[in-house]
Write a protein that holds these residues in place. Structure first.
Motif, PDB file in Angstrom:
ATOM      1  N   ALA A 219      15.830  16.393   4.204  1.00 15.16           N
ATOM      2  CA  ALA A 219      14.508  16.189   3.581  1.00 15.16           C
ATOM      3  C   ALA A 219      13.507  15.590   4.566  1.00 15.16           C
ATOM      4  CB  ALA A 219      14.647  15.283   2.350  1.00 15.16           C
ATOM      5  N   ASP A 220      13.975  14.707   5.418  1.00 11.19           N
ATOM      6  CA  ASP A 220      13.095  14.045   6.387  1.00 11.19           C
ATOM      7  C   ASP A 220      12.938  14.955   7.604  1.00 11.19           C
ATOM      8  OD1 ASP A 220      12.874  10.660   7.695  1.00 11.19           O
ATOM      9  OD2 ASP A 220      11.797  12.453   8.248  1.00 11.19           O
ATOM     10  N   VAL A 221      11.781  15.608   7.708  1.00 12.08           N
ATOM     11  CA  VAL A 221      11.551  16.585   8.772  1.00 12.08           C
ATOM     12  C   VAL A 221      11.590  15.930  10.140  1.00 12.08           C
ATOM     13  CG1 VAL A 221       9.883  18.241   9.695  1.00 12.08           C
ATOM     14  CG2 VAL A 221      10.185  18.023   7.219  1.00 12.08           C
ATOM     15  N   ILE A 222      10.991  14.750  10.257  1.00 13.33           N
ATOM     16  CA  ILE A 222      10.957  14.044  11.543  1.00 13.33           C
ATOM     17  C   ILE A 222      12.368  13.676  11.981  1.00 13.33           C
ATOM     18  CG2 ILE A 222      10.073  12.032  12.773  1.00 13.33           C
ATOM     19  CD1 ILE A 222       7.929  14.003  12.009  1.00 13.33           C
ATOM     20  N   ALA A 223      13.149  13.126  11.032  1.00  9.21           N
ATOM     21  CA  ALA A 223      14.518  12.738  11.361  1.00  9.21           C
ATOM     22  C   ALA A 223      15.346  13.956  11.771  1.00  9.21           C
ATOM     23  CB  ALA A 223      15.163  12.037  10.169  1.00  9.21           C
ATOM     24  N   ALA A 224      15.151  15.099  11.080  1.00  8.00           N
ATOM     25  CA  ALA A 224      15.881  16.315  11.412  1.00  8.00           C
ATOM     26  C   ALA A 224      15.545  16.780  12.824  1.00  8.00           C
ATOM     27  CB  ALA A 224      15.553  17.406  10.405  1.00  8.00           C
ATOM     28  N   PHE A 225      14.261  16.727  13.183  1.00 11.11           N
ATOM     29  CA  PHE A 225      13.856  17.171  14.512  1.00 11.11           C
ATOM     30  C   PHE A 225      14.459  16.288  15.600  1.00 11.11           C
ATOM     31  CE2 PHE A 225      11.285  19.373  17.510  1.00 11.11           C
ATOM     32  CZ  PHE A 225      10.896  18.432  18.451  1.00 11.11           C
ATOM     33  N   ARG A 226      14.430  14.972  15.359  1.00 12.56           N
ATOM     34  CA  ARG A 226      15.006  14.054  16.351  1.00 12.56           C
ATOM     35  C   ARG A 226      16.509  14.256  16.482  1.00 12.56           C
ATOM     36  NH1 ARG A 226      11.774   8.311  15.636  1.00 12.56           N
ATOM     37  NH2 ARG A 226       9.803   9.035  16.521  1.00 12.56           N
ATOM     38  N   ALA A 227      17.144  14.466  15.343  1.00  8.42           N
ATOM     39  CA  ALA A 227      18.590  14.708  15.393  1.00  8.42           C
ATOM     40  C   ALA A 227      18.888  15.985  16.163  1.00  8.42           C
ATOM     41  CB  ALA A 227      19.148  14.797  13.978  1.00  8.42           C
ATOM     42  N   THR A 258      15.565  26.997  15.671  1.00  5.53           N
ATOM     43  CA  THR A 258      14.243  27.566  15.377  1.00  5.53           C
ATOM     44  C   THR A 258      13.777  27.201  13.971  1.00  5.53           C
ATOM     45  OG1 THR A 258      14.678  29.424  16.864  1.00  5.53           O
ATOM     46  CG2 THR A 258      12.922  29.706  15.236  1.00  5.53           C
ATOM     47  N   VAL A 259      14.694  27.204  12.992  1.00  5.97           N
ATOM     48  CA  VAL A 259      14.347  26.834  11.606  1.00  5.97           C
ATOM     49  C   VAL A 259      13.840  25.398  11.553  1.00  5.97           C
ATOM     50  CG1 VAL A 259      15.265  26.449   9.289  1.00  5.97           C
ATOM     51  CG2 VAL A 259      15.961  28.470  10.593  1.00  5.97           C
ATOM     52  N   ILE A 260      14.558  24.508  12.224  1.00  6.49           N
ATOM     53  CA  ILE A 260      14.181  23.079  12.197  1.00  6.49           C
ATOM     54  C   ILE A 260      12.857  22.868  12.931  1.00  6.49           C
ATOM     55  CG2 ILE A 260      14.900  20.776  12.924  1.00  6.49           C
ATOM     56  CD1 ILE A 260      17.829  21.872  12.682  1.00  6.49           C
ATOM     57  N   ASN A 261      12.708  23.541  14.078  1.00  6.98           N
ATOM     58  CA  ASN A 261      11.458  23.410  14.826  1.00  6.98           C
ATOM     59  C   ASN A 261      10.276  23.938  14.025  1.00  6.98           C
ATOM     60  OD1 ASN A 261      12.602  22.253  17.101  1.00  6.98           O
ATOM     61  ND2 ASN A 261      13.142  24.230  17.990  1.00  6.98           N
ATOM     62  N   TYR A 267       5.105  20.775   9.304  1.00  9.30           N
ATOM     63  CA  TYR A 267       4.821  19.426   8.806  1.00  9.30           C
ATOM     64  C   TYR A 267       3.558  18.865   9.470  1.00  9.30           C
ATOM     65  CZ  TYR A 267       5.151  14.348   8.492  1.00  9.30           C
ATOM     66  OH  TYR A 267       4.860  13.030   8.298  1.00  9.30           O
ATOM     67  N   PHE A 268       3.475  18.979  10.788  1.00  7.57           N
ATOM     68  CA  PHE A 268       2.328  18.414  11.485  1.00  7.57           C
ATOM     69  C   PHE A 268       1.064  19.242  11.253  1.00  7.57           C
ATOM     70  CE2 PHE A 268       5.597  16.096  13.806  1.00  7.57           C
ATOM     71  CZ  PHE A 268       5.013  14.847  13.861  1.00  7.57           C
TER      72      PHE A 268
END
Length: 593
Positions: A219-227, A258-261, A267-268
């Motif tokens: 759910a947390d897009v930022i956390a997913a990207f960092r992970a 690519t999906v996460i990016n 989001y931004f």
């Protein structure tokens, strides 16, 4: 695709990911100055030099509070009757502490960044040294199999060294992967040993692919990207797999990435769109407050209405979120300047009006003293004529402060009534003139009765006012007939005004219903309209109560007292009618709620 080409694709994916990885800002604007200082102290105590974005957000929140406090201090200073130019801001202990803490953080962060840069440069040198050794082993084709253990240790040493300068990170990893793949291509080792290493790497990379797929539902897009960035770091640290499955495995990992990016980029973009919408909304608020023509505000009611509008705009401003960082500060400065200009002009107007009211009070006080001095005049007719002149002068003088208005008027009326009452005692012989006046007033009543109740309003009411002016010009009538003839006159006037007023009220209420129908789609508009009507109703009730209380202080034994009492009664009647109409409007709004 060979191993070197595959490595390049991995790096290109990482490079192509969005550069903006900032986490959505913590809402420090809900904190007090003391709480903000406590957060900074905690950051310093934890030596968390990576919290520079939080420090920047805290700084903005802190000085937003100080700006509001300064504005409130200025407004309070001005409302107390002071000149805005004399205002000086009070020393704020919390602000002094924050500046001290902020300076300490900046100094310590500068030291931290310098140390980090030196450490990364040292790590780069170490990695390059290890890379040279691996390259030497890889190029020694005759002994490459013998030096496998040394090769593995050098790999491990290389991976254990983490941070290097960002500008060199991609290049050093490309060189490392190229040399490693060169070594494996030259390695003439036991196939089972190589297959075992490939199997271990395959299992590790499949686990990373599975973790990447899990992040697609985070759910947390930022956390997913960092992970995801962490998974890519781990991927690069894991050795190669069998050549025939390298491209397939990498493509699966790349697709999940690519999906996460894409979610991160969306989001931004959404946040940017929201900031743009807030910027447009705040720009409109600035334009709306700037559109108020201060030169047209020439009465207390006009200023009160405009003030309500400005306060409503300030409330709306607080409801909107941040605009873009580039525009937010400029918009706030623009809006604050517009508010400051409005309230400064309001203060100037009220001060000027206050001075005029005080000057008028002095003039009316002198008129009272002159009227009271006439009590000693022997020629009562001459005194009465002087009183009439004083009354004419009184009408030319403007308003006085509300607190003194009733008292100064009663004082003047008392003095005037005394002279007129004394003159009446000497003019009992004016009976014939009073009877003639009675006939004249009855003639006016007869003309009023001839006017239609359903004609053209402007024409009929204009004629009524002419007859009322004619009535006012007619002198006294016999005292015993005064109330009766006035009641008859008042009855026909009320009937005429009431008939046309009823039509006007009906039209006004119809217009109000149309306005309510237009506001149905905006619940907040209906609520604001109802709140406005409730405030108006309460104001009428308060005014009615004041008038009813004051009626007990009038001297109804004098003619002036009777006249003022009737005026008060008529005002009460009008207030009650206003209250009835307001209550009817509120009922209409409640029915649509």
């Amino acid at each position: 695709m060979n191993d070197l080409e595959k490595t390049t694709s991995e790096e290109e994916l990482i490079i192509s990911t969005p550069s903006e990885t900032e986490e959505a800002p913590v809402n420090y604007h809900n904190m007090s100055k003391e709480e903000l200082n406590a957060v900074v102290r905690t950051i310093l105590a934890d030596n968390n030099m990576e919290a520079h974005r939080d420090i920047t957000a805290i700084k903005q929140a802190f000085f937003n509070i100080r700006s509001r406090e300064s504005l409130e201090e200025v407004n309070a200073f001005v409302e107390a009757g002071n000149d805005p130019k004399d205002f000086s801001s009070q020393v704020d202990e919390q602000e002094a502490e924050f500046k001290k803490l902020y300076a300490e953080f900046k100094e310590r962060r500068a030291q931290y960044l310098a140390a980090e840069e030196a450490r990364r440069a040292e790590n780069l040198a170490k990695k390059q040294e290890i890379l040279d050794k691996i390259k030497s082993i890889a190029e020694d084709i005759d002994n490459v199999n013998v030096k496998f253990a040394e090769f593995q240790q050098l790999q491990q040493d290389f991976k254990e060294i983490k941070d290097v300068p960002a500008t060199a990170e991609t290049e050093i990893w490309k060189n490392f992967q190229a040399v490693v793949e060169q070594y494996y291509d030259h390695l003439k080792m036991n196939k089972e040993l190589r297959d075992l290493d490939f199997k271990k790497n395959l299992e590790a990379k499949k686990n990373l692919v599975a973790e990447a797929h899990k992040l697609e539902n985070e759910a947390d897009v930022i956390a997913a990207f960092r992970a995801l960035q962490g998974l890519h770091d781990e991927w690069r640290n894991i050795g190669p797999v069998a050549k025939e499955i390298r491209e397939e495995l990498w493509n699966e990992f790349k697709e999940a990435s690519t999906v996460i990016n894409k979610r991160h980029q969306d989001y931004f973009e959404q946040r940017k769109a929201a900031e743009q919408a807030n910027e447009e909304a705040k720009t409109k608020l600035c334009e709306e407050i700037e559109s108020i023509d201060l030169n047209e505000l020439t009465s207390f009611n006009a200023w009160a209405t405009a003030t309500e509008k400005v306060i409503e705009l300030q409330k709306k401003w607080k409801e909107y979120g941040y605009a873009s960082k580039k525009a937010n500060v400029a918009l706030y400065s623009r809006f604050r300047k517009a508010c400051d200009d409005f309230f400064n002009r309001k203060t100037e107007y009220f001060q000027k009006t206050k001075d005029e009211f005080n000057a008028n009070l002095e003039k009316k006080t002198r008129l009272c003293e002159r009227a009271e001095a006439l009590k000693e005049q022997e020629d009562i007719n001459k005194a009465a004529n002087e009183v009439v002149k004083l009354q004419a002068e009184w009408k030319k003088v403007g308003s006085v402060p509300r607190k003194q208005s009733d008292a100064i008027w009663e004082r003047f009326q008392t003095a005037c009534n005394y002279i007129f009452d004394e003159r009446k005692k000497l003019h009992s012989a004016r009976r014939d003139e009073e009877m003639a006046n009675l006939d004249a007033k009855r003639a006016v009543i007869a003309k009023l009765k001839e006017l239609p109740l359903d004609g053209e309003r402007r024409e009929v009411i204009g004629k009524v006012k002419e007859l009322q002016e004619e009535w006012q010009k007619i002198g006294f009538v016999p005292f015993k007939m005064k109330d009766k003839v006035y009641a008859e006159y008042r009855e026909i006037c009320d009937a005429l005004y009431g008939s046309y007023q009823a039509k006007e009220d009906k039209a006004r209420m119809s217009n109000f219903r149309n306005r309510v129908n237009e506001m149905k789609d905006g619940g907040q508009k209906l609520d604001r309209e109802r709140d406005k009507l409730v405030r108006a109703l309460e104001a009428r009730k308060s005014e009615l109560k004041t008038i009813e209380n004051n009626m007990g202080f009038f001297n109804v034994k004098s003619s002036a007292g009777n006249s003022m009492l009737k005026e008060m009664e008529n005002k009460i009647k009008r207030l009650k009618e206003d209250m009835r109409q307001i209550e009817e409007k509120i009922a209409i709004l409640d029915a649509e709620a």
